[in-house]
Design a protein around this motif. Structure first.
Motif, PDB file in Angstrom:
ATOM      1  N   ILE A   9     -13.111  25.344  -3.427  1.00 34.03           N
ATOM      2  CA  ILE A   9     -13.212  25.825  -4.803  1.00 34.03           C
ATOM      3  C   ILE A   9     -11.779  26.115  -5.206  1.00 34.03           C
ATOM      4  O   ILE A   9     -11.085  26.897  -4.554  1.00 34.03           O
ATOM      5  CB  ILE A   9     -14.101  27.081  -4.885  1.00 34.03           C
ATOM      6  N   THR A  10     -11.320  25.467  -6.283  1.00 35.31           N
ATOM      7  CA  THR A  10      -9.888  25.491  -6.593  1.00 35.31           C
ATOM      8  C   THR A  10      -9.514  26.266  -7.856  1.00 35.31           C
ATOM      9  O   THR A  10      -8.351  26.265  -8.240  1.00 35.31           O
ATOM     10  CB  THR A  10      -9.356  24.055  -6.717  1.00 35.31           C
ATOM     11  N   SER A  11     -10.488  26.921  -8.500  1.00 37.96           N
ATOM     12  CA  SER A  11     -10.148  27.750  -9.659  1.00 37.96           C
ATOM     13  C   SER A  11     -11.129  28.909  -9.746  1.00 37.96           C
ATOM     14  O   SER A  11     -12.252  28.840  -9.225  1.00 37.96           O
ATOM     15  CB  SER A  11     -10.184  26.937 -10.956  1.00 37.96           C
ATOM     16  N   LEU A  12     -10.705  29.953 -10.414  1.00 39.88           N
ATOM     17  CA  LEU A  12     -11.563  31.113 -10.612  1.00 39.88           C
ATOM     18  C   LEU A  12     -12.780  30.748 -11.458  1.00 39.88           C
ATOM     19  O   LEU A  12     -13.895  31.221 -11.202  1.00 39.88           O
ATOM     20  CB  LEU A  12     -10.754  32.247 -11.244  1.00 39.88           C
ATOM     21  N   ASP A  13     -12.589  29.881 -12.442  1.00 38.42           N
ATOM     22  CA  ASP A  13     -13.727  29.427 -13.242  1.00 38.42           C
ATOM     23  C   ASP A  13     -14.728  28.652 -12.379  1.00 38.42           C
ATOM     24  O   ASP A  13     -15.943  28.805 -12.542  1.00 38.42           O
ATOM     25  CB  ASP A  13     -13.259  28.556 -14.415  1.00 38.42           C
ATOM     26  N   LEU A  15     -15.237  29.121  -9.231  1.00 33.46           N
ATOM     27  CA  LEU A  15     -15.925  30.108  -8.410  1.00 33.46           C
ATOM     28  C   LEU A  15     -17.019  30.803  -9.224  1.00 33.46           C
ATOM     29  O   LEU A  15     -18.133  30.999  -8.739  1.00 33.46           O
ATOM     30  CB  LEU A  15     -14.938  31.125  -7.844  1.00 33.46           C
ATOM     31  N   ARG A  74     -16.319  35.616 -14.119  1.00 33.46           N
ATOM     32  CA  ARG A  74     -14.927  35.401 -13.702  1.00 33.46           C
ATOM     33  C   ARG A  74     -14.302  36.709 -13.214  1.00 33.46           C
ATOM     34  O   ARG A  74     -13.631  36.741 -12.184  1.00 33.46           O
ATOM     35  CB  ARG A  74     -14.151  34.812 -14.875  1.00 33.46           C
ATOM     36  N   ILE A 124     -12.512  28.849  -0.393  1.00 32.25           N
ATOM     37  CA  ILE A 124     -11.813  29.276  -1.606  1.00 32.25           C
ATOM     38  C   ILE A 124     -10.324  29.035  -1.404  1.00 32.25           C
ATOM     39  O   ILE A 124      -9.726  29.541  -0.454  1.00 32.25           O
ATOM     40  CB  ILE A 124     -12.101  30.757  -1.901  1.00 32.25           C
ATOM     41  N   ASP A 127      -5.089  29.008  -4.646  1.00 39.77           N
ATOM     42  CA  ASP A 127      -4.921  29.060  -6.102  1.00 39.77           C
ATOM     43  C   ASP A 127      -5.891  30.047  -6.737  1.00 39.77           C
ATOM     44  O   ASP A 127      -5.558  30.720  -7.714  1.00 39.77           O
ATOM     45  CB  ASP A 127      -5.135  27.679  -6.729  1.00 39.77           C
ATOM     46  N   VAL A 128      -7.100  30.144  -6.198  1.00 39.01           N
ATOM     47  CA  VAL A 128      -8.100  31.065  -6.737  1.00 39.01           C
ATOM     48  C   VAL A 128      -7.658  32.508  -6.515  1.00 39.01           C
ATOM     49  O   VAL A 128      -7.842  33.364  -7.377  1.00 39.01           O
ATOM     50  CB  VAL A 128      -9.487  30.809  -6.114  1.00 39.01           C
ATOM     51  N   GLU A 131      -5.128  33.349  -9.114  1.00 33.70           N
ATOM     52  CA  GLU A 131      -5.802  33.587 -10.401  1.00 33.70           C
ATOM     53  C   GLU A 131      -6.511  34.938 -10.415  1.00 33.70           C
ATOM     54  O   GLU A 131      -6.521  35.628 -11.435  1.00 33.70           O
ATOM     55  CB  GLU A 131      -6.827  32.496 -10.684  1.00 33.70           C
ATOM     56  N   ALA A 132      -7.139  35.304  -9.299  1.00 38.41           N
ATOM     57  CA  ALA A 132      -7.817  36.598  -9.218  1.00 38.41           C
ATOM     58  C   ALA A 132      -6.816  37.734  -9.397  1.00 38.41           C
ATOM     59  O   ALA A 132      -7.079  38.697 -10.132  1.00 38.41           O
ATOM     60  CB  ALA A 132      -8.544  36.730  -7.881  1.00 38.41           C
TER      61      ALA A 132
END
Length: 152
Positions: A9-13, A15, A74, A124, A127-128, A131-132
């Motif tokens: 999973i490469t982005s917070l969105d 996730l 998010r 995860i 990158d996530v 972003e978090a």
């Protein structure tokens, strides 16, 4: 170690979308070198203080609680990762978060769920985590990761 069976999973969105798509299951996050390393040790975490093997993997819930309804997924995801993000630095090189499901068999010394029958669902990416951290920094409230140590 065996390769991780699912894509990152490469982005917070992404996730948040994952949490939405799996809202009917209990989801957990584990910070470790991955399922290959964890499951090779018979699935029990080691308590850092006592060096005792726990009767399951030490995890934290990712499942969205009912009281969160109507709030951004998010932000939920960001906070659940941020709370324990220090583990990737404190534990050992190669530690990262991965999502799993399984059966809760008790509680660990920090009242965290202990899981048996772990089934990996996703990894995860770093990158996530970045972003978090950014999402948490934008919030009006103030809190930090749940970190022990000399500075607490």
């Amino acid at each position: 170690m065996t390769p991780f069976p699912h894509p990152d999973i490469t982005s917070l969105d992404a996730l948040a979308d994952f949490l939405r798509a799996h809202q009917d299951r209990r989801l957990y996050v584990r910070w470790s070198r991955g399922p290959g390393a964890d499951l090779a040790r018979d699935g029990g975490s080691l308590d850092d203080l006592t060096r005792e093997t726990l009767p399951g993997l030490s995890v934290n819930s990712l499942s969205v609680e009912n009281w969160w309804q109507g709030r951004p997924l998010r932000l939920w995801a960001a906070r659940r990762l941020y709370d324990y993000s220090h583990l990737r630095r404190d534990k050992a090189p190669g530690v990262h978060p991965w999502i799993l499901t399984g059966t809760e068999t008790g509680r660990g010394p920090d009242n965290e769920p202990l899981l048996t029958g772990a089934r990996p669902l996703a990894r995860i990416s770093e990158d996530v985590i970045a972003e978090a951290d950014e999402e948490i920094a934008r919030q009006a409230g103030r809190w930090g990761p749940m970190r022990r140590g000399e500075d607490n």
